[in-house]
Structure formats: structure tokens, C-alpha cells
Enzyme design. Sequence first.
Site, PDB file in Angstrom:
ATOM      1  CB  ALA A  29       0.519 -24.976 -35.435  1.00 17.76           C
ATOM      2  CE1 TYR A  30      -7.197 -26.252 -36.987  1.00 18.29           C
ATOM      3  CE2 TYR A  30      -5.826 -27.601 -35.565  1.00 18.29           C
ATOM      4  CZ  TYR A  30      -6.766 -27.491 -36.571  1.00 18.29           C
ATOM      5  OH  TYR A  30      -7.259 -28.618 -37.157  1.00 18.29           O
ATOM      6  CG  LEU A  31      -1.294 -20.687 -38.244  1.00 20.95           C
ATOM      7  CD1 LEU A  31      -0.824 -20.346 -39.642  1.00 20.95           C
ATOM      8  CD2 LEU A  31      -0.143 -20.705 -37.253  1.00 20.95           C
ATOM      9  CG  LEU A  82      -4.501 -19.485 -32.151  1.00 23.81           C
ATOM     10  CD1 LEU A  82      -5.892 -19.396 -32.767  1.00 23.81           C
ATOM     11  CD2 LEU A  82      -4.239 -18.273 -31.271  1.00 23.81           C
TER      12      LEU A  82
END
Length: 158
Positions: A29-31, A82
Site C-alpha cells: 500500500a502506498y501511504l 492511497l
Amino acid sequence: MAREIERKFLVDGDDWKDGAEKGVRLKQAYLLGAADRSARVRVFDDSRARITLKFGGSAMSRDEFEYDIPLEDALDMMTHALGSVIDKTRYRVPDGNFVWEVDVYHGDHAGLVVAEVELPNETATPRLPDWLGREVTGDRRYINQALAETGAIPEENG
């Protein structure tokens, strides 16, 4: 700090499987993300986790910082993703002095298969196996961050 230098290609066919090691299921997951930086959390086979920070906008190389983190923290961080969470299986394919990493995507990105090779420097020239398709190094549509943001395979492949 490590420097990540890599080339990326679409994969054409299944011949890569002949030399592949056992795969590892990755959820990432992109934070945080921008054109020249990202923060992601990654879970490996539902058993361990890492957080990675990348800086730099070069098509081929970026500064990279990676750290192991508690699995529970990673799972909590994933709720703040995101866009979509990337789900893929990564296979290592040794080839001479290089190791290709073949990512077979699942879920929203099912059907996409991409190979990357990490290089010691930008002028290194690994052998390009026959199972490689078009080079997509520098094509933002194939960066995992962009795949997560769009939640879809780039149109030419979908």
C-alpha cells in the site's frame, strides 16, 4: 541508504517459469506519494512487513530506504492506502550475474506481468531473456504507485 537502479519490462509468455524460484505473495500500500517520492508498506506472505521510502524522479534510479516493521503496524497502515492495495506474487529468476524479479499481479491488476532487474550501475547490460516484452522503464503507468492510484492495468494491456 541504498540506490535502486533497475530496468522494467512487460513479460511475453510463460517461459520465465522454467527458471523461477518459489514465489512470494506481496501486498503493498502506498501511504504517501508524489512524482519524486513515495512511502509504501509491504507485507510478505502475510508473515512479515517492511516500510520503504523512495526519493528521486529518475526513470532508472532512486534513493531507497527500507526497514522491517511489526506486521500488525503494517496491516494498520494499509487501511490508510492511497488508492488500491497492490496484490502480486513475485518470482526470482536467476540469470547469470543478474536476478530478474517477475511480478504476477492479482485482483484489480490481474493479467499484468512485469519483470524488473536491479543493476549495479546505470550502464550495466544484463542479458535480455527471450520472454521479455516491451521495455517500460520510465513509463509511469507501470510504476506500482501509479497502478495503486489508478486501480487498473494500463489500457494497452487491459
